[in-house]
Design an enzyme around this catalytic site. Structure first.
Site, short mmCIF file in Angstrom:
data_model
loop_
_atom_site.label_atom_id
_atom_site.label_comp_id
_atom_site.label_asym_id
_atom_site.label_seq_id
_atom_site.Cartn_x
_atom_site.Cartn_y
_atom_site.Cartn_z
CD GLU A 43 -0.11 41.13 41.12
OE1 GLU A 43 -1.17 40.82 41.71
OE2 GLU A 43 1.00 41.09 41.67
NE ARG A 82 -0.67 44.33 47.97
CZ ARG A 82 -0.83 43.19 48.61
NH1 ARG A 82 0.08 42.23 48.50
NH2 ARG A 82 -1.91 42.99 49.35
CG HIS A 102 -0.38 38.12 44.03
ND1 HIS A 102 -0.78 39.43 43.94
CD2 HIS A 102 -0.26 37.86 45.37
CE1 HIS A 102 -0.90 39.95 45.15
NE2 HIS A 102 -0.59 39.00 46.04
#
Length: 324
Positions: free
Chosen positions: A264, A235, A286
């Site tokens: 993000e 993360r 991601h």
């Protein structure tokens, strides 16, 4: 009774994903995406909601009296007000651990690239082809190192961390785990500062919590070897990004690979973009979780959860899970 199942956001699925249907009598409706102001309209009369990333909050849920189940196609349960669901008998199911192998493989691919540099040498060959770099008999433009014998330190103890450790050991790496503040014991467990000083690769595979936010800051990075790697497929926010940029620019790290960032989706204004021309830096949007194989397993399991619930498992309690 015919159940009404509504899939709120199928635009996140790969083109190769085959979406099966639940194994009971039902009406099926799906949307490319559902905006917050469309949630009530799209879920009108729905008994089951299937969502990848569309949040379902109390202000929506209390206006959906027929809704009795929410199937999450991602493991992040934070997009649903689970406490409200628990109090009002709405089952929430997720697919924990579905991406354990694919994220672990992605982490390992990043490690191998930064040690072996095949993509960097391909970019160099393009420059040679285009006359931007000299033609030579042999090239030593990028440092190449073996992975075997290197020490991998993992922050995390969930399915992804365990799978990465398994893969790395097959390559001859020594794998050690951070002790998570003394909560984890064993011969392969060390305190964080000890690991930072000794590791060749630091891999972040833990959730973002108040305890892990900026866990790796400037002081921690300063403990690491100047040729060590930092890999984050866990993360964003676990590693302080400003400190990471300074360390890499100052040649105090051997390489950095990120699949996750604190804010993000990645925006071009993010300071990390200033590192993109470096061959010792990898930035992905991601996507470590999203292999075709993992996505198919994900959707199959999300639909299976619906079938299992409707076919008689309505008494199951709301499960709270968190992958690490």
């Amino acid at each position: 009774m015919t159940e009404k199942v509504v899939f709120l956001d199928d635009d996140g699925l790969a083109a190769s994903t085959q979406l099966k249907r639940p194994g009971f009598e039902h009406q099926w409706q799906q949307y490319a995406y559902t905006q917050p102001d469309q949630v009530l309209e799209h879920l009108k009369d729905a008994t089951v909601a299937l969502t990848c990333s569309v949040p379902l909050r109390e202000e929506h849920l209390r206006q959906l009296p027929k809704l009795k189940m929410i199937s999450l196609a991602l493991t992040g349960r934070d997009i649903v007000d689970v406490d409200y669901c628990e109090a009002h008998g709405i089952q929430v199911s997720s697919v924990p651990g579905y991406a354990a192998n694919t994220v672990a493989e992605h982490s390992l691919a990043m490690i191998l690239e930064l040690f072996r540099r095949p993509a960097a040498f391909t970019r160099l060959m393009r420059q040679v082809r285009d006359g931007q770099a000299p033609f030579k008999n042999i090239y030593f433009d990028h440092r190449i190192r073996d992975v075997r014998g290197r020490q991998l330190a993992i922050i995390g103890s969930g399915p992804i961390a365990i799978r990465l450790a398994e893969l790395a050991r097959h390559l001859g790496m020594q794998v050690l785990f951070e002790d998570r503040g003394g909560k984890r014991q064993g011969a392969d467990v060390r305190p964080l500062n000890e690991l930072l000083k000794s590791c060749d690769v630091l891999s972040i595979n833990c959730p973002l919590t108040p305890q892990t936010y900026n866990l790796i800051d400037a002081d921690q990075l300063a403990l690491m070897k100047p040729d060590a790697l930092v890999i984050n497929t866990g993360r964003g926010g676990v590693v302080n990004e400003a400190a990471l940029i300074d360390a890499l620019k100052g040649n105090r790290l051997g390489g950095v690979a990120l699949d996750v960032v604190e804010h993000e989706p990645l925006h071009p204004s993010n300071p990390l973009f200033q590192l993109l021309d470096r061959d010792d830096f990898i930035l992905n949007p991601h996507i470590a979780w999203s292999s075709e194989d993992a996505m198919q397993q994900l959707m199959d399991s999300a639909v299976d959860n619906i079938t299992h619930f409707i076919n008689g498992q309505a008494e199951l309690p709301v499960k709270r899970t968190q992958s690490a």
